[in-house]
Scaffold this motif. Structure first.
Motif, PDB file in Angstrom:
ATOM      1  N   ASN A 228       1.835  -4.146  -7.856  1.00 38.51           N
ATOM      2  CA  ASN A 228       2.976  -4.542  -7.451  1.00 38.51           C
ATOM      3  C   ASN A 228       4.377  -3.572  -8.146  1.00 38.51           C
ATOM      4  O   ASN A 228       5.429  -3.011  -7.832  1.00 38.51           O
ATOM      5  CB  ASN A 228       3.463  -5.888  -7.586  1.00 38.51           C
ATOM      6  N   LYS A 231       4.165  -0.354  -6.194  1.00 39.01           N
ATOM      7  CA  LYS A 231       4.585  -0.606  -5.209  1.00 39.01           C
ATOM      8  C   LYS A 231       3.884   0.169  -3.699  1.00 39.01           C
ATOM      9  O   LYS A 231       3.586   0.473  -3.155  1.00 39.01           O
ATOM     10  CB  LYS A 231       5.695   0.324  -4.497  1.00 39.01           C
ATOM     11  N   TYR A 232       2.621  -0.346  -4.342  1.00 38.51           N
ATOM     12  CA  TYR A 232       1.367   0.165  -3.724  1.00 38.51           C
ATOM     13  C   TYR A 232       1.204   1.705  -3.318  1.00 38.51           C
ATOM     14  O   TYR A 232       0.857   2.225  -2.523  1.00 38.51           O
ATOM     15  CB  TYR A 232       0.639  -0.634  -2.032  1.00 38.51           C
ATOM     16  N   GLU A 233       1.717   2.674  -4.695  1.00 35.46           N
ATOM     17  CA  GLU A 233       1.647   3.740  -4.808  1.00 35.46           C
ATOM     18  C   GLU A 233      -0.227   4.473  -4.339  1.00 35.46           C
ATOM     19  O   GLU A 233      -1.205   3.655  -4.765  1.00 35.46           O
ATOM     20  CB  GLU A 233       1.883   4.291  -6.246  1.00 35.46           C
TER      21      GLU A 233
END
Length: 418
Positions: A228, A231-233
């Motif tokens: 989270n 942000k889904y890097e």
């Protein structure tokens, strides 16, 4: 206190846009992907990221600028003691002498001021010593003196027990260099609790450490937080998915992440392949095969890629049915390839189909009668089937071809005259 403007190499009170430009420039230079196995570059990247998080947020930047101005004002006063301050002190001192009634009041104020000054002075000295030991630790890590680095980080923490970066770096050393996950867990927790800004890498590292000590729920919770925050890097998400697959055996959670990564970048074959093996472990052969076909279509060498899939499905995943299916596809394309018949034979035996397995082993030898491994395998099978004559014929042939593998029973019965 840290000067985030200095960290990014920009003038103090510079704009958010200037901070953004500076961060991008430095991030390219110090990003971990461009500096693998370099703790110093990793630490610099973490610091510029922390500085950017503060200076790119309007509210946080305003608060930080106020604090920075106050700190500099105090430092200037202590260093230079402005003339007007001296004059004010003398004037108040004279007034106090003229009016004895104010003695207690002024004495109290002076005492409070002195205590505050000493507190800030000691804090400043401790802050300097903490930073000194921290950067000494970075230098020790650079030359791989990890024990010294641990000691120096411990001193840094002793002088500043809220030094998040020091806890984090010591945790990494405990985990990666000293094999002490329990010690690392304590430091990762202190780092997270002391951090001004939540950082995904801290939760990621602690999640990995939870996995090392078999605290699965702690790992899952931290990995969820890391996803989270990042942000889904992609790099973070893939590392977490690999942890779910390899260490925690949480294949469904791994599939969820791989699916999201595929939605972000549908051209990357690795994501399909990793998801396919996760499906394979769940025995969902239909979805696994769909992903395998996508991987093979994207491969520059489809034959080699399918061979790799067959081998991994057999040896690592133990999904013999799906391995056999892909082996069958190869055999249809290359029906005289002896290695494919040999692999098929082994898979059939593992699935309990002895007759078909022996047939494929015979075909393997037919298409390549110079392979000693084929004869060794068939000799052992004949021995299990209590056919000693055929076993000795193959065992002798294998020896002629250069076999050096020992089998006490076959060596005794086949070469008893030697």
């Amino acid at each position: 206190m840290k000067n985030h403007y200095t960290t990014l190499g920009i003038p103090e009170l510079a704009s958010q846009e200037e901070a953004k430009v500076a961060f991008k420039r430095l991030a390219v230079e110090f990003h971990p992907d461009k500096n693998p196995n370099n703790p110093f570059a990793e630490e610099i990247f973490k610091q510029i990221n922390e500085a950017y998080q503060v200076l790119s947020n309007p509210v946080m930047k305003e608060r930080y600028d106020i604090t920075l101005r106050f700190a500099y004002s105090y430092k200037y006063y202590v260093t230079h003691r402005p003339e007007e301050a001296t004059q004010n002190f003398e004037r108040y001192h004279t007034v106090r002498q003229q009016d004895p009634k104010n003695t207690n009041l002024y004495s109290t104020l002076i005492s409070i001021a002195f205590v505050a000054y000493m507190f800030m002075l000691v804090s400043s000295i401790y802050g300097f010593l903490s930073s000194f030991y921290y950067y000494s630790a970075l230098q020790s890590i650079e030359i791989e003196e990890y024990s010294n680095a641990i000691d120096e980080l411990s001193f840094a923490i002793a002088y500043d027990n809220s030094f998040s970066e020091a806890y984090y770096l010591r945790a990494k050393l405990y985990s990666e260099q000293f094999g002490s996950p329990n010690g690392a867990l304590k430091d990762y927790t202190k780092a997270i609790e002391s951090a001004l800004i939540q950082q995904s890498n801290m939760y990621l590292e602690r999640g990995v450490t939870y996995g090392q000590v078999n605290e699965k729920q702690g790992a899952i919770t931290d990995f969820s937080t890391a996803l989270n925050l990042s942000k889904y890097e992609q790099r973070t998400a893939q590392e977490i998915a690999n942890e779910y697959y390899n260490r925690l055996k949480e294949y469904e959670l791994a599939i969820e992440i791989y699916t999201t990564l595929i939605e972000q970048d549908s051209m990357k074959a690795d994501y399909y392949e990793q998801r396919a093996f996760a499906y394979s472990n769940l025995q969902n052969n239909r979805l696994a095969q769909r992903d395998f076909e996508t991987v093979i279509q994207k491969s520059s060498n489809p034959k080699q890629k399918r061979e790799e899939i067959v081998e991994k499905l057999e040896k690592d995943v133990k999904n013999y049915v799906l391995s056999l299916k892909n082996n069958f596809i190869l055999l249809n394309e290359y029906p005289t390839e002896s290695a494919y018949h040999f692999t098929r034979s082994n898979l059939l035996f593992k699935l309990g189909h002895q007759e078909e397995g022996m047939q494929n082993l015979n075909l393997a030898i037919l298409y390549n009668d110079g392979n000693k491994d084929f004869y060794v395998r068939r000799a052992e099978l004949f021995l299990d089937l209590q056919q000693p004559t055929e076993a000795c014929q193959d065992w002798t042939r294998a020896r002629e071809l250069g076999n050096t593998i020992k089998n006490t029973t076959l060596d005794f019965f086949c070469f008893d005259n030697e």
